[in-house]
Design a protein around this motif. Sequence first.
Motif, mmCIF file in Angstrom:
data_model
loop_
_atom_site.group_PDB
_atom_site.id
_atom_site.type_symbol
_atom_site.label_atom_id
_atom_site.label_comp_id
_atom_site.label_asym_id
_atom_site.label_seq_id
_atom_site.Cartn_x
_atom_site.Cartn_y
_atom_site.Cartn_z
ATOM 1 N N THR A 145 -51.737 -11.920 51.840
ATOM 2 C CA THR A 145 -52.822 -12.183 51.009
ATOM 3 C C THR A 145 -53.926 -13.558 51.587
ATOM 4 O O THR A 145 -54.791 -13.422 51.355
ATOM 5 N N SER A 146 -53.175 -13.487 53.064
ATOM 6 C CA SER A 146 -54.105 -14.026 53.856
ATOM 7 C C SER A 146 -54.510 -13.453 54.905
ATOM 8 O O SER A 146 -55.337 -13.727 55.472
ATOM 9 N N ARG A 187 -68.013 -10.661 54.208
ATOM 10 C CA ARG A 187 -68.541 -12.409 54.230
ATOM 11 C C ARG A 187 -67.510 -13.363 54.689
ATOM 12 O O ARG A 187 -67.662 -14.567 54.736
ATOM 13 N N CYS A 188 -66.166 -12.947 55.110
ATOM 14 C CA CYS A 188 -65.290 -13.670 55.869
ATOM 15 C C CYS A 188 -64.275 -13.462 56.335
ATOM 16 O O CYS A 188 -63.672 -14.514 56.625
ATOM 17 N N ASN A 189 -64.812 -12.292 57.021
ATOM 18 C CA ASN A 189 -63.054 -11.960 57.477
ATOM 19 C C ASN A 189 -63.997 -11.207 59.256
ATOM 20 O O ASN A 189 -65.136 -10.514 59.266
ATOM 21 N N THR A 190 -63.866 -12.215 60.195
ATOM 22 C CA THR A 190 -64.584 -12.206 61.084
ATOM 23 C C THR A 190 -64.447 -10.948 62.248
ATOM 24 O O THR A 190 -65.814 -10.275 62.276
ATOM 25 N N ALA A 216 -53.789 -5.163 57.324
ATOM 26 C CA ALA A 216 -52.610 -5.512 56.231
ATOM 27 C C ALA A 216 -50.738 -5.145 57.679
ATOM 28 O O ALA A 216 -50.378 -5.438 57.032
ATOM 29 N N PHE A 217 -51.330 -4.172 57.635
ATOM 30 C CA PHE A 217 -50.205 -3.198 58.248
ATOM 31 C C PHE A 217 -49.108 -4.320 59.424
ATOM 32 O O PHE A 217 -48.536 -4.798 59.121
ATOM 33 N N TYR A 244 -52.301 -13.448 58.546
ATOM 34 C CA TYR A 244 -53.381 -13.573 59.686
ATOM 35 C C TYR A 244 -53.885 -15.089 59.892
ATOM 36 O O TYR A 244 -54.377 -15.871 58.910
ATOM 37 N N VAL A 245 -54.738 -14.589 61.188
ATOM 38 C CA VAL A 245 -55.166 -16.255 61.935
ATOM 39 C C VAL A 245 -56.961 -15.066 61.381
ATOM 40 O O VAL A 245 -56.995 -14.741 62.187
#
Length: 321
Positions: A195-196, A268-271, A302-303, A312-313
């Motif tokens: 979920t990060s 919309r949110c993941n670069t 995810a993997f 995740y950053v």
Amino acid sequence: MTYIGIDVSKDTFVVAYSPEKNSKTRTFKNTTRGIHEFIRTISKDEHHCVMEATGNYSALLVYLLSEAGITTSLENPLKVKNFARAMLSTVKTDEIDARLIALYGEKMNPALYRLRSDAILTLKQKRTVIRQLKKQLIATRNLKGSMEVLPFFDAKCKKSIEKTIAFLEKQVKDLEEDLSSLARSEYKKQMDLLTSVKGIGVTLAAALIMATGGFTYFDNAKQLTRHLGLSPTYQQSGTSVNFKGHINRNGDSSLRSQLYVAACSSLRCNTECRACYDRLRSNGKPGKVAIIAVANKLIRQAFAVVTQEKLYVDGYVSSKK
């Protein structure tokens, strides 16, 4: 090792102890008692059982064989079907199918089945029930909508439909909360990591854990992508055949749909997902093709976070050359 072919149906299963044409077959009841009777006829040191994945009908058989220590393989029916075509099989009966499966095991040496944990089995049951209840909910809402346009909507019918809708909504909500709670309690670390990733929510994270057995069934993201049916197909032969087809669509269609929706949201949110989408669109790729590529990127992200056990950053660029 002797391969045993098993053709499973709802009430019974047919066992072929050899792929030979005139070899004996036996039929057992698909119950706990019938399965234990079959297990007593084989040895865990000498036999390898092979069967097609037939959903819930084969679940008890696979479970009890694994518990008894019997080497077992659960194969995609499409593989066995194509093997039968290669063998030019023209007759189909339960006995012939069982012998064919035994021959498939002998020739193809299928991978061993790894028994799912009780938590994964429970999560899958909840997910299946939720999916069916949602279908009933949609059908009931559509029924209400179709009745409302009539000149006269019987009050008793309206009340009955509204009560059914309220009941289904409550059941879906309760089961979804239960599924989320169970997933977080059994796979808390993996849920937090998944979920990060921007674009992956609790529902999709739980679905990925179910599909991968807590990310233990696959060695890399490419295998997972192929399993989920998101790998692009390509055909080339000589000079006349050379084209790219659609995705292979071999996996769980419901999970594919979830990933598609998540891919749309991630823009919309993941670069990285947005950059992937923009690059493909600028190269002339259709929108849906670009979204599928983004879904593949989400799977890789995810993997990566689960296997590397790092949150995740967004926008992180690796320093490795």
